[in-house]
Design an enzyme around this catalytic site. Structure first.
Site, mmCIF file in Angstrom:
data_model
loop_
_atom_site.group_PDB
_atom_site.id
_atom_site.type_symbol
_atom_site.label_atom_id
_atom_site.label_comp_id
_atom_site.label_asym_id
_atom_site.label_seq_id
_atom_site.Cartn_x
_atom_site.Cartn_y
_atom_site.Cartn_z
ATOM 1 N N GLU A 29 0.848 -1.202 0.000
ATOM 2 C CA GLU A 29 0.000 0.000 0.000
ATOM 3 C C GLU A 29 0.885 1.255 0.000
ATOM 4 O O GLU A 29 1.970 1.258 0.605
ATOM 5 C CB GLU A 29 -0.837 -0.058 1.296
ATOM 6 C CG GLU A 29 -1.754 1.122 1.558
ATOM 7 C CD GLU A 29 -2.493 0.959 2.908
ATOM 8 O OE1 GLU A 29 -2.166 0.026 3.694
ATOM 9 O OE2 GLU A 29 -3.403 1.775 3.157
ATOM 10 N N CYS B 167 -5.306 -3.280 2.409
ATOM 11 C CA CYS B 167 -5.052 -3.386 3.849
ATOM 12 C C CYS B 167 -6.315 -3.574 4.681
ATOM 13 O O CYS B 167 -6.915 -4.625 4.651
ATOM 14 C CB CYS B 167 -4.219 -2.190 4.309
ATOM 15 S SG CYS B 167 -3.256 -2.593 5.788
ATOM 16 N N LYS C 183 -9.328 2.802 -1.913
ATOM 17 C CA LYS C 183 -9.600 2.115 -0.632
ATOM 18 C C LYS C 183 -10.949 2.544 -0.045
ATOM 19 O O LYS C 183 -11.164 3.731 0.247
ATOM 20 C CB LYS C 183 -8.462 2.397 0.350
ATOM 21 C CG LYS C 183 -8.519 1.601 1.639
ATOM 22 C CD LYS C 183 -7.269 1.853 2.481
ATOM 23 C CE LYS C 183 -7.187 0.997 3.712
ATOM 24 N NZ LYS C 183 -5.930 1.226 4.466
HETATM 25 C C1 ACM Z 1 -4.098 -0.130 7.130
HETATM 26 O O1 ACM Z 1 -5.213 -0.212 6.619
HETATM 27 N N1 ACM Z 1 -3.075 0.436 6.507
HETATM 28 C C2 ACM Z 1 -3.858 -0.654 8.481
#
Ligand code: ACM
Length: 263
Positions: A38, A143, A110
């Site tokens: 990420e 993530c 995201k």
């Molecule tokens: C995350 O979502 N970077 C913990």
């Protein structure tokens, strides 16, 4: 299909250096599809919005980081999935792209932002898109999406055979949970986490590595340790992810009962 991850520690606010770290790490290897962590262009922590803005770039593939990734994908005739800070007219997204020699193949923003990410990033507005590479259906989540089973399920119900999962994990729960995400959807998953630590004047974090590749029966196909920089590639048959039978009389998708789930 040879699939894998690169685990490393991106340098905060230095997309050019991060690109060159990636370039040297993959030199001499062969793979069809690779997942990177990420926010691999920008790092994870920011003093302020201006810092993040400086290190982010548009998703059109013309910025310094993504254009370099596209060049790498072209050199290796491969698909690279990578998390990056995306500059859009309305703000900045914590995004992931899939790039090939033809440019940006797919974009994901995201959906479930973690903790202080909410101070900097806009929540994703593109859903969970799937895309095709080498006749295989792929999907992306980032993530913290791991804690929402709907993310992996949405990808799998759209046909994703491999879930590409760039991460910057700081808590210890995700790796075990992704075994279940793979098992309950009968898909491959690749969690590409980062290593190292970052600090700003108000926060410091340590990232937990332990990247992994999980098969559709929940089997760990390969993994990294907490701190190593490493590239791991495994040969898989993505067709296995089409078989959703758990027992001869149980099919993970056919046996779903959405009528019993409505709230
Ligand atoms: C995350 O979502 N970077 C913990």
């Amino acid at each position: 299909m040879n699939i894998g991850f690169l685990q490393f520690a991106p340098t905060r606010l230095d997309p050019a250096r991060n690109l060159s770290l990636i370039q040297s790490a993959i030199a001499g290897s062969t793979f069809d599809m690779l997942v990177l962590p990420e926010l691999a262009n920008a790092g994870y922590l920011f003093e302020d919005y201006e810092e993040l803005e400086m290190a982010s770039e548009p998703a059109d593939g013309n910025g310094i980081f993504l254009s370099g990734l596209i060049t790498l994908a072209a050199e290796w005739h491969t698909c690279i999935v990578c998390g990056f800070a995306e500059k859009a007219p309305e703000g900045i997204y914590n995004s992931a792209v899939a790039v090939t020699e033809d440019g940006v193949l797919a974009l994901y923003r995201k959906v479930h932002l973690f903790h202080t990410e909410k101070d900097f990033f806009l929540p994703g507005n593109l859903g969970f898109p799937v895309f095709e590479f080498q006749s295989t259906c792929l999907g992306m989540m980032i993530c913290f999406d791991w804690v929402f089973p709907e993310a992996a399920r949405t990808l799998a119900l759209q046909g994703a055979q491999i879930i590409c999962h760039p991460a910057n994990l700081i808590l210890p729960y995700c790796q075990a949970a992704m075994v279940t995400r793979s098992l309950e959807n009968a898909v491959f998953s690749i969690t590409a986490n980062r290593t190292g630590s970052e600090a700003t004047s108000h926060q410091s974090l340590h990232f937990t590595g332990n990247s992994q590749i999980i098969g559709p029966k929940g089997e760990k196909l390969d993994s990294a340790s907490e701190a190593e920089t490493c590239l791991k590639i495994v040969a898989v048959n993505p067709e296995q992810a089409h078989d959703k039978f758990f027992t001869p009389r149980n099919n993970l998708f056919i046996d779903r009962r959405p009528d019993a789930y409505s709230l």
